[in-house]
Every structure is written in structure tokens, then in C-alpha cells.
Design an enzyme around this catalytic site. Structure first.
Site, PDB file in Angstrom:
ATOM      1  N   CYS A 229      10.141 -46.664 127.574  1.00  0.00           N
ATOM      2  CA  CYS A 229      10.444 -45.284 128.038  1.00  0.00           C
ATOM      3  C   CYS A 229       9.504 -44.020 127.536  1.00  0.00           C
ATOM      4  CB  CYS A 229      11.615 -44.994 128.321  1.00  0.00           C
ATOM      5  SG  CYS A 229      12.777 -46.472 129.253  1.00  0.00           S
TER       6      CYS A 229
ATOM      7  N   ASP B 179       9.720 -45.843 139.597  1.00  0.00           N
ATOM      8  CA  ASP B 179       9.770 -45.246 138.961  1.00  0.00           C
ATOM      9  C   ASP B 179       9.283 -43.110 138.955  1.00  0.00           C
ATOM     10  OD1 ASP B 179       9.692 -43.488 136.723  1.00  0.00           O
ATOM     11  OD2 ASP B 179       8.327 -44.968 135.258  1.00  0.00           O
TER      12      ASP B 179
ATOM     13  N   HIS C 155      13.101 -46.948 136.401  1.00  0.00           N
ATOM     14  CA  HIS C 155      12.574 -46.585 135.640  1.00  0.00           C
ATOM     15  C   HIS C 155      13.580 -46.859 134.579  1.00  0.00           C
ATOM     16  CE1 HIS C 155      10.584 -43.702 132.150  1.00  0.00           C
ATOM     17  NE2 HIS C 155      11.945 -43.153 132.225  1.00  0.00           N
TER      18      HIS C 155
END
Length: 212
Positions: A101, A148, A180
Site C-alpha cells: 500500500c 482495488d 486493497h
């Protein structure tokens, strides 16, 4: 800073999501890289003040301010210090980076000329800019989530095109049924997410074994 694994010529710099090395899942994943044979270092990228694990339940949390407080101008020097520590104190000869991330963006920043990483892996990188992709000088691999919302299909296609244009070895794997954050915080009671998290880890290990 969290250090795990035995001494090795190639060391993994573990770049966390916004929840930092304080999140248990990050420590456990760093430990997995250590067990795979790579001395692994996870710097405290947020100086002890990461986002709360329950980010949506944190009263007054301002994501815009958080990201501004931890911009590249602030984060890059932290990572440079960690790489220097790996080389001078731990005796690592080659540094590879794995990022998740928030940290995934920095995998790419560290692959630029002279920034310290030789090979990189990123799971669901966020805030990644085109110029940061184009600037890489070492092999890069991405694990992407089909759910995502921060990196929809058109953005994935753009990222793949930019990687192709670099002429540098790359791979991009898309995992179905994932969202995500799956590389670290997957719901392992869901077989699709469990497979995605495990396979993304093996993707990183295979990538490092092949190119480092």
C-alpha cells in the site's frame, strides 16, 4: 525498527502500509521473509504514530493531513537511514525492497538510480506516480487486487504500459476476489483472499530469488 531473520548477503527492506510496523500482521509478514532466508529490516516509517488499525473508527483521523505529514520529503530520509544501517551495521551487500500500500510506492522510489534498492516488489501500491515507475533501474514486480478501488483496471493497464516502456524486467499479477490491502490484511477465512495473500508472498520470494 524491526529486524528479523539471520545474516544474509541480500537483505529485505520491508516497507509497511499506513498501519506501520506496530501492526502485528506486518511483523508476521516480515518474519516470513526472515524465515525464507533474507535478513529483513522494517523501519518505523511513521516515527511511532501510524494510522490506527481500525482507521475508520479513529475519531478525527484526517487522511489528507496524515499523508502530508508523511510525504516523500519526510519518508525518503527515513528509508535512506535504514538502508545505510543495513549496509554498514548488518553487513548486507544488496538491498531488495518489498512494499505494501503506502510502502509500495516507496519500493519504486528506491528503485530509481542511486536510491539503494536493487530489486523491488509491491503489493497494491497506492499513490504511485507515473514518473516513479518510469525512473526504475531494477526489476519490479506488482501484486494487484482486482477489487482495488485505488487502482482500477484502467490504472493497472497504464502501470503495465509504463513498466513495459522501461525495458527493465517486470511482472504484474492480478489476484481475483481480493481488495486493497490483501497482501497484509487479507481475511484468511475467505479462500480467495487467503490464496491471494499467500501467493503474493511467494511471488515476492520468487522475484527476489530470480533477480537478486
Amino acid at each position: 525498527m524491526y529486524v528479523t531473520g539471520n545474516a544474509s548477503d541480500t537483505g529485505v527492506l520491508y516497507l509497511t502500509d499506513v498501519f506501520g510496523i506496530q501492526l502485528l500482521e506486518n511483523k508476521l509478514l516480515a518474519d516470513s521473509f526472515g524465515r525464507a532466508g533474507y535478513l529483513t529490516v522494517a523501519p518505523d516509517m511513521f516515527n511511532g504514530t501510524p494510522a490506527a488499525a481500525d482507521i475508520n473508527g479513529q475519531p478525527g483521523f484526517d487522511p489528507t493531513k496524515f499523508l502530508a505529514d508523511h510525504s516523500p520529503n519526510v519518508t525518503d530520509p527515513i528509508l535512506a537511514t535504514a538502508i545505510d544501517f543495513m549496509r554498514t551495521t548488518l553487513g548486507v551487500k544488496k538491498v531488495v525492497a518489498t512494499g505494501y500500500c503506502f510502502g509500495g510506492r516507496y519500493t519504486f522510489r528506491l528503485l530509481a538510480e542511486g536510491k539503494g534498492a536493487a530489486v523491488g516488489f509491491a503489493a497494491h501500491p497506492s499513490l504511485l506516480e507515473d514518473a516513479e515507475i518510469s525512473a526504475i533501474t531494477g526489476p519490479a514486480s506488482i501484486a494487484a487486487a482486482d477489487g482495488d478501488t485505488m487502482t482500477p483496471a484502467d490504472r493497472r493497464s497504464k502501470i503495465e504500459a509504463l513498466l513495459l516502456d522501461t525495458g527493465i524486467p517486470y511482472s504484474l499479477a492480478l489476484y481475483g476476489g481480493t481488495q486493497h490491502g490483501f497482501g497484509v490484511r487479507a481475511n484468511i477465512s475467505d479462500p480467495k483472499q487467503k490464496f491471494g495473500k499467500e501467493e503474493a508472498f511467494f511471488q515476492a520470494i520468487r522475484w527476489f530469488n530470480a533477480w537478486a
